[in-house]
Design a protein around this motif. Structure first.
Motif, mmCIF file in Angstrom:
data_model
loop_
_atom_site.group_PDB
_atom_site.id
_atom_site.type_symbol
_atom_site.label_atom_id
_atom_site.label_comp_id
_atom_site.label_asym_id
_atom_site.label_seq_id
_atom_site.Cartn_x
_atom_site.Cartn_y
_atom_site.Cartn_z
ATOM 1 N N TYR A 85 0.834 -1.201 0.000
ATOM 2 C CA TYR A 85 0.000 0.000 0.000
ATOM 3 C C TYR A 85 0.872 1.255 0.000
ATOM 4 C CZ TYR A 85 -3.688 3.271 1.335
ATOM 5 O OH TYR A 85 -4.567 4.326 1.363
ATOM 6 N N ILE A 86 1.830 1.278 0.908
ATOM 7 C CA ILE A 86 2.704 2.453 1.028
ATOM 8 C C ILE A 86 3.526 2.644 -0.247
ATOM 9 C CG2 ILE A 86 4.735 3.327 2.288
ATOM 10 C CD1 ILE A 86 3.440 2.069 4.842
ATOM 11 N N SER A 87 3.921 1.521 -0.865
ATOM 12 C CA SER A 87 4.744 1.601 -2.080
ATOM 13 C C SER A 87 3.974 2.171 -3.272
ATOM 14 C CB SER A 87 5.298 0.215 -2.431
ATOM 15 O OG SER A 87 6.093 -0.253 -1.357
ATOM 16 N N GLN A 88 2.638 2.222 -3.162
ATOM 17 C CA GLN A 88 1.876 2.912 -4.215
ATOM 18 C C GLN A 88 2.149 4.417 -4.171
ATOM 19 O OE1 GLN A 88 -2.086 1.441 -2.867
ATOM 20 N NE2 GLN A 88 -2.335 0.846 -5.001
ATOM 21 N N PHE A 89 2.571 4.908 -3.005
ATOM 22 C CA PHE A 89 2.758 6.350 -2.829
ATOM 23 C C PHE A 89 4.227 6.767 -2.922
ATOM 24 C CE2 PHE A 89 -1.297 5.445 -0.799
ATOM 25 C CZ PHE A 89 -2.088 6.499 -1.214
ATOM 26 N N ILE A 90 5.120 5.964 -2.342
ATOM 27 C CA ILE A 90 6.544 6.338 -2.312
ATOM 28 C C ILE A 90 7.425 5.106 -2.549
ATOM 29 C CG2 ILE A 90 6.461 8.368 -0.783
ATOM 30 C CD1 ILE A 90 7.097 6.375 1.561
ATOM 31 N N CYS A 91 8.671 5.362 -2.960
ATOM 32 C CA CYS A 91 9.683 4.303 -2.996
ATOM 33 C C CYS A 91 10.351 4.284 -1.637
ATOM 34 C CB CYS A 91 10.735 4.595 -4.064
ATOM 35 S SG CYS A 91 10.045 4.551 -5.712
ATOM 36 N N ILE A 92 10.249 3.188 -0.940
ATOM 37 C CA ILE A 92 10.830 3.112 0.401
ATOM 38 C C ILE A 92 11.853 1.980 0.403
ATOM 39 C CG2 ILE A 92 8.886 1.681 1.264
ATOM 40 C CD1 ILE A 92 9.233 3.248 3.963
ATOM 41 N N THR A 93 13.053 2.281 0.880
ATOM 42 C CA THR A 93 14.117 1.269 0.888
ATOM 43 C C THR A 93 13.888 0.286 2.036
ATOM 44 O OG1 THR A 93 15.511 2.515 2.397
ATOM 45 C CG2 THR A 93 15.782 2.979 0.033
ATOM 46 N N ASP A 94 14.598 -0.846 2.006
ATOM 47 C CA ASP A 94 14.443 -1.838 3.073
ATOM 48 C C ASP A 94 14.817 -1.269 4.438
ATOM 49 O OD1 ASP A 94 13.495 -3.679 1.314
ATOM 50 O OD2 ASP A 94 15.364 -4.827 1.139
ATOM 51 N N SER A 95 15.869 -0.453 4.466
ATOM 52 C CA SER A 95 16.298 0.059 5.776
ATOM 53 C C SER A 95 15.293 1.099 6.293
ATOM 54 C CB SER A 95 17.713 0.630 5.703
ATOM 55 O OG SER A 95 17.752 1.690 4.778
ATOM 56 N N GLU A 96 14.725 1.907 5.387
ATOM 57 C CA GLU A 96 13.689 2.853 5.804
ATOM 58 C C GLU A 96 12.450 2.088 6.288
ATOM 59 O OE1 GLU A 96 14.528 6.670 2.814
ATOM 60 O OE2 GLU A 96 13.375 4.967 2.087
ATOM 61 N N TRP A 97 12.123 1.038 5.543
ATOM 62 C CA TRP A 97 10.965 0.238 5.913
ATOM 63 C C TRP A 97 11.122 -0.342 7.318
ATOM 64 C CZ3 TRP A 97 6.093 -0.482 5.256
ATOM 65 C CH2 TRP A 97 5.505 -1.583 5.866
ATOM 66 N N ALA A 98 12.338 -0.803 7.608
ATOM 67 C CA ALA A 98 12.594 -1.441 8.911
ATOM 68 C C ALA A 98 12.294 -0.469 10.065
ATOM 69 C CB ALA A 98 14.037 -1.933 8.981
ATOM 70 N N ILE A 99 12.644 0.810 9.861
ATOM 71 C CA ILE A 99 12.380 1.825 10.902
ATOM 72 C C ILE A 99 10.873 1.913 11.174
ATOM 73 C CG2 ILE A 99 12.514 4.302 11.455
ATOM 74 C CD1 ILE A 99 15.003 4.434 9.628
ATOM 75 N N HIS A 100 10.111 1.891 10.101
ATOM 76 C CA HIS A 100 8.647 1.974 10.231
ATOM 77 C C HIS A 100 8.070 0.685 10.815
ATOM 78 C CE1 HIS A 100 4.565 1.448 8.276
ATOM 79 N NE2 HIS A 100 4.371 2.439 9.109
ATOM 80 N N GLU A 101 8.533 -0.447 10.276
ATOM 81 C CA GLU A 101 7.944 -1.730 10.659
ATOM 82 C C GLU A 101 8.049 -1.994 12.152
ATOM 83 O OE1 GLU A 101 8.731 -5.413 8.193
ATOM 84 O OE2 GLU A 101 9.197 -6.229 10.175
ATOM 85 N N GLU A 102 9.197 -1.616 12.724
ATOM 86 C CA GLU A 102 9.366 -1.941 14.145
ATOM 87 C C GLU A 102 8.436 -1.125 15.042
ATOM 88 O OE1 GLU A 102 12.984 -1.095 16.169
ATOM 89 O OE2 GLU A 102 12.977 1.019 15.599
ATOM 90 N N LYS A 103 7.799 -0.117 14.493
ATOM 91 C CA LYS A 103 6.853 0.684 15.284
ATOM 92 C C LYS A 103 5.410 0.190 15.146
ATOM 93 C CE LYS A 103 9.862 3.631 16.849
ATOM 94 N NZ LYS A 103 10.197 3.555 18.301
ATOM 95 N N LEU A 104 5.181 -0.795 14.290
ATOM 96 C CA LEU A 104 3.825 -1.294 14.072
ATOM 97 C C LEU A 104 3.419 -2.305 15.150
ATOM 98 C CD1 LEU A 104 3.896 -1.860 10.187
ATOM 99 C CD2 LEU A 104 2.675 -0.049 11.428
ATOM 100 N N THR A 105 2.207 -2.208 15.610
ATOM 101 C CA THR A 105 1.683 -3.136 16.609
ATOM 102 C C THR A 105 0.439 -3.818 16.045
ATOM 103 O OG1 THR A 105 2.321 -1.529 18.282
ATOM 104 C CG2 THR A 105 0.924 -3.346 19.001
ATOM 105 N N LYS A 106 0.459 -5.141 16.130
ATOM 106 C CA LYS A 106 -0.711 -5.879 15.635
ATOM 107 C C LYS A 106 -1.807 -5.894 16.702
ATOM 108 C CE LYS A 106 -0.293 -10.306 14.492
ATOM 109 N NZ LYS A 106 -0.111 -11.493 13.603
ATOM 110 N N ARG A 107 -3.053 -5.641 16.274
ATOM 111 C CA ARG A 107 -4.170 -5.725 17.219
ATOM 112 C C ARG A 107 -5.379 -6.368 16.576
ATOM 113 N NH1 ARG A 107 -6.443 -0.726 20.587
ATOM 114 N NH2 ARG A 107 -8.064 -2.219 21.175
ATOM 115 N N PHE A 108 -6.156 -7.051 17.395
ATOM 116 C CA PHE A 108 -7.375 -7.702 16.905
ATOM 117 C C PHE A 108 -8.594 -7.017 17.507
ATOM 118 C CE2 PHE A 108 -4.014 -10.853 16.766
ATOM 119 C CZ PHE A 108 -4.149 -11.347 15.479
#
Lengths: 196, 196
Positions: free
Chosen positions: A11-34
């Motif tokens: 989804y995000i890649s539809q808007f911007i080109c994000i590198t793996d290292s940039e992605w990692a910064i974002h990913e570690e802040k995500l929390t899964k919830r049900f």
């Protein structure tokens, strides 16, 4: 990458080109919830503290005014759900966001959003493009509310968002159109008669 | 800096810190234009090619549907005016933007906006914050249209935007509220009676 992160990265890649290292910064802040069907992601009077990317399930935003529900939007898998106004302004929302079906989301808090703005330069561009995208949606809705009859609005939904009609109870759709369930039934009746 | 650039630089500085050299890149892309009262900044079917910062004067966005005018917004000095949806999407707008008073604006074209995004890193942040800001405005408008009566909407305008009532002809305000001028007169009559 864990499979649960693939939809949001796509989804995000539809808007911007994000590198793996940039992605990692974002990913570690995500929390899964049900959320169970009927459970609240936001209640009136709360500040909306997250944006939530929907992996599965659906949500509805609404408020109760003079004993009547008004529905503002629906959100489904592969999109974000948030009370964007409350999220941005840090002010309590008068609205609710409730799961219409069991749902799995990936949440990013307001503070972590600011962290991403600081640490990932391209995130500003994402923030801009997503704000523009959300603006276009709400602007279209304001325009439609001002220029279309409930019947025209319903035809638009049938045409543009058939999954909404399939997955959302009729009385929610009625309150989204600003009419009573009986009026929606009459519109549906008229449309069915026209088709025959 | 020429005095005509002071208001726009002040406006932008509310959102971001911009250095003199960054500012210079932006400033050289600005074009001054004058509009006579009644002149069109945008006509139906045109793609909105600019954002225009208003140094003086005012504008109105509207369309004619089934022989009736619908007014979407008003814009005054020290703010931008544009058809943001058309500007962003590069699609023709169904709406007009017309000068309500003689006006002086500073215009930035879509192409030069993209140039600024490329050349001024902090411009992405400005674009994000302004998109969020504009979103908040239109979202509030959609919410009000869905939840308030015309009388409540008019009271809100009286309270939040007194200059609108002072400077905008009554029939434009009526069409902004989605009612006929006669209905606005009745509302004004009722409010005056309540106050006495």
């Amino acid at each position: 990458m864990k499979p649960e992160f693939i939809p949001i990265r796509n989804y995000i890649s539809q808007f911007i080109c994000i590198t793996d290292s940039e992605w990692a910064i974002h990913e570690e802040k995500l929390t899964k919830r049900f959320f169970k069907k009927g459970e609240f992601l936001l209640k009136p009077g709360e500040v909306c503290g997250h944006v939530s990317f929907i992996n599965s399930g659906s949500f509805r935003s609404f408020s109760v005014l003079e004993h009547e529900e008004r529905t503002y939007f629906f959100a489904f898998e592969n999109e974000y759900v948030t009370d964007y106004e409350s999220f941005l302004s840090r002010q309590p929302s008068p609205n609710s966001i409730q799961a219409m079906e069991d749902a799995e989301v990936l949440q990013l808090s307001y503070e972590d959003m600011q962290y991403c703005y600081e640490k990932i330069p391209v995130w500003q561009k994402f923030g801009r493009l997503i704000a523009e995208y959300i603006y276009m949606g709400v602007s279209k809705r304001a325009y439609n509310l001002q220029t279309q009859t409930p019947e025209q609005l319903y035809l638009k939904i049938l045409n543009d968002s058939p999954k909404l009609v399939e997955r959302v109870p009729q009385h929610y759709i009625a309150s989204y159109l600003g009419i009573k369930p009986e009026s929606l039934s009459r519109i549906r009746g008229r449309l069915a008669a026209t088709r025959n």
